[in-house]
Design an enzyme around this catalytic site. Structure first.
Site, PDB file in Angstrom:
ATOM      1  N   HIS A 113       0.856  -1.189   0.000  1.00 32.50           N
ATOM      2  CA  HIS A 113       0.000   0.000   0.000  1.00 32.50           C
ATOM      3  C   HIS A 113       0.895   1.243   0.000  1.00 32.50           C
ATOM      4  O   HIS A 113       1.882   1.294   0.737  1.00 32.50           O
ATOM      5  CB  HIS A 113      -0.897  -0.020   1.253  1.00 32.50           C
ATOM      6  CG  HIS A 113      -1.822   1.147   1.313  1.00 32.50           C
ATOM      7  ND1 HIS A 113      -2.952   1.235   0.525  1.00 32.50           N
ATOM      8  CD2 HIS A 113      -1.762   2.297   2.033  1.00 32.50           C
ATOM      9  CE1 HIS A 113      -3.559   2.390   0.780  1.00 32.50           C
ATOM     10  NE2 HIS A 113      -2.855   3.051   1.681  1.00 32.50           N
ATOM     11  N   ASP A 145      -5.762  -8.785   6.240  1.00 38.07           N
ATOM     12  CA  ASP A 145      -6.908  -9.286   6.996  1.00 38.07           C
ATOM     13  C   ASP A 145      -8.177  -8.776   6.315  1.00 38.07           C
ATOM     14  O   ASP A 145      -8.098  -8.187   5.232  1.00 38.07           O
ATOM     15  CB  ASP A 145      -6.806  -8.911   8.479  1.00 38.07           C
ATOM     16  CG  ASP A 145      -6.867  -7.399   8.705  1.00 38.07           C
ATOM     17  OD1 ASP A 145      -7.235  -6.665   7.750  1.00 38.07           O
ATOM     18  OD2 ASP A 145      -6.551  -6.963   9.815  1.00 38.07           O
ATOM     19  N   ASP A 149      -6.559  -2.472   4.363  1.00 31.28           N
ATOM     20  CA  ASP A 149      -5.184  -2.062   4.680  1.00 31.28           C
ATOM     21  C   ASP A 149      -4.920  -2.026   6.186  1.00 31.28           C
ATOM     22  O   ASP A 149      -4.179  -1.170   6.674  1.00 31.28           O
ATOM     23  CB  ASP A 149      -4.878  -0.688   4.045  1.00 31.28           C
ATOM     24  CG  ASP A 149      -5.119  -0.686   2.541  1.00 31.28           C
ATOM     25  OD1 ASP A 149      -4.766  -1.670   1.885  1.00 31.28           O
ATOM     26  OD2 ASP A 149      -5.672   0.305   2.034  1.00 31.28           O
TER      27      ASP A 149
HETATM   28  C1  GRF Z   1       0.860   0.661  -5.978  1.00 29.04           C
HETATM   29  O1  GRF Z   1       1.035   2.008  -5.604  1.00 29.04           O
HETATM   30  C2  GRF Z   1       0.467  -0.193  -4.803  1.00 29.04           C
HETATM   31  O2  GRF Z   1       1.033   0.237  -3.608  1.00 29.04           O
HETATM   32  C3  GRF Z   1      -1.034  -0.002  -4.769  1.00 29.04           C
HETATM   33  O3  GRF Z   1      -1.423   0.044  -6.114  1.00 29.04           O
HETATM   34  C4  GRF Z   1      -0.334   0.496  -6.915  1.00 29.04           C
HETATM   35  C5  GRF Z   1      -0.091  -0.552  -7.946  1.00 29.04           C
HETATM   36  O4  GRF Z   1       0.868  -0.154  -8.886  1.00 29.04           O
HETATM   37  N1  GRF Z   1      -1.664  -1.049  -4.001  1.00 29.04           N
HETATM   38  P1  GRF Z   1       1.433  -1.215  -9.899  1.00 29.04           P
HETATM   39  O5  GRF Z   1       0.251  -1.801 -10.659  1.00 29.04           O
HETATM   40  O6  GRF Z   1       2.196  -2.239  -9.142  1.00 29.04           O
HETATM   41  O7  GRF Z   1       2.327  -0.410 -10.829  1.00 29.04           O
END
Ligand code: GRF
Length: 221
Positions: A113, A145, A149
């Site tokens: 995240h 979970d 997040d």
């Molecule tokens: C990333 O910023 C990740 O943290 C979030 O969604 C985005 C996905 O980017 N969950 P990518 O598809 O891996 O380029």
């Protein structure tokens, strides 16, 4: 070592740059995991191209093609079972998974995240950070979970927020750290160097020392 490598199923919905970081890590002979399949709920996701380019099975399970969430998750499970997936990595996967689904992979579902959780969960984390005016942002890898997040944190990386940042520039700076952190966190998880302790995790002392010592991108996974 290939016989003992952990089999990852990576769930995606978009560009897949984190998938790419995992594919690149898995291409190293000493990395303890391999990507067994990539599943996208979006047929046009560029992540699917990345999977195919790496010779990894790429499957579309479109949530819109299923009458209910239960049906969608059954199809997802079917694809993951077929690829004999042991661990799941969410990498920009834009659907929430039910407690029932997560129960099929207890303690084996990870997510990345783009914020320093517990700040700014959910959508548009970079925008939330800019609107709140924080001076340090970052990313988090955590066990998943049933909340959004909220699962136990495995690792985090921080970046500065600069005065002229917009969502794009901040997001790009965070992504550099995401690509470094996710392969490291997966390595720690599949090798048992991080363990669950209720709502928290414990990371083995040796792993923590290594992570702090090796700062350069690419050197850590
Ligand atoms: C990333 O910023 C990740 O943290 C979030 O969604 C985005 C996905 O980017 N969950 P990518 O598809 O891996 O380029």
């Amino acid at each position: 070592m290939s016989a003992s490598r952990a089999r990852l199923g990576v769930l995606v919905s978009g560009s897949g740059s984190n998938l790419q970081a995992l594919l690149d890590a898995c291409a190293r002979p000493d990395y303890p995991a391999e990507v067994a399949c990539v599943v996208s709920n979006v047929a046009t996701a560029y992540a699917l191209e990345r999977a195919r380019a790496a010779g990894v099975p790429a499957v579309v399970v479109d949530h819109k093609a299923h009458a209910s969430k239960v049906d969608f998750e059954q199809a997802l499970l079917g694809a993951l079972r077929e690829a004999r997936v042991e661990w799941i990595c969410l990498a920009g996967f834009m659907r929430l998974l039910s407690a029932d689904f997560l129960g099929r992979f207890p303690g084996r579902v990870l997510n990345i995240h783009p914020s320093l959780l517990p700040s700014f969960p959910g959508l548009h984390a970079q925008r939330q950070a800019l609107e709140r005016g924080v001076k340090v942002a970052g990313c988090t890898v955590h066990f998943v979970d049933a909340g959004t997040d909220t699962g136990p944190i495995i690792g985090q990386a921080a970046v500065p927020v600069l005065p002229d940042d917009d969502e794009k520039s901040l997001g790009a700076r965070i992504l550099v750290e995401e690509h470094r952190l996710y392969p490291l966190a997966v390595r720690l998880a599949v090798t048992g160097q991080v363990s669950l302790e209720g709502a928290r995790t414990r990371v083995a002392a040796r792993a923590t020392t290594d992570a702090l010592a090796l700062r350069s991108p690419g050197a850590m996974e």
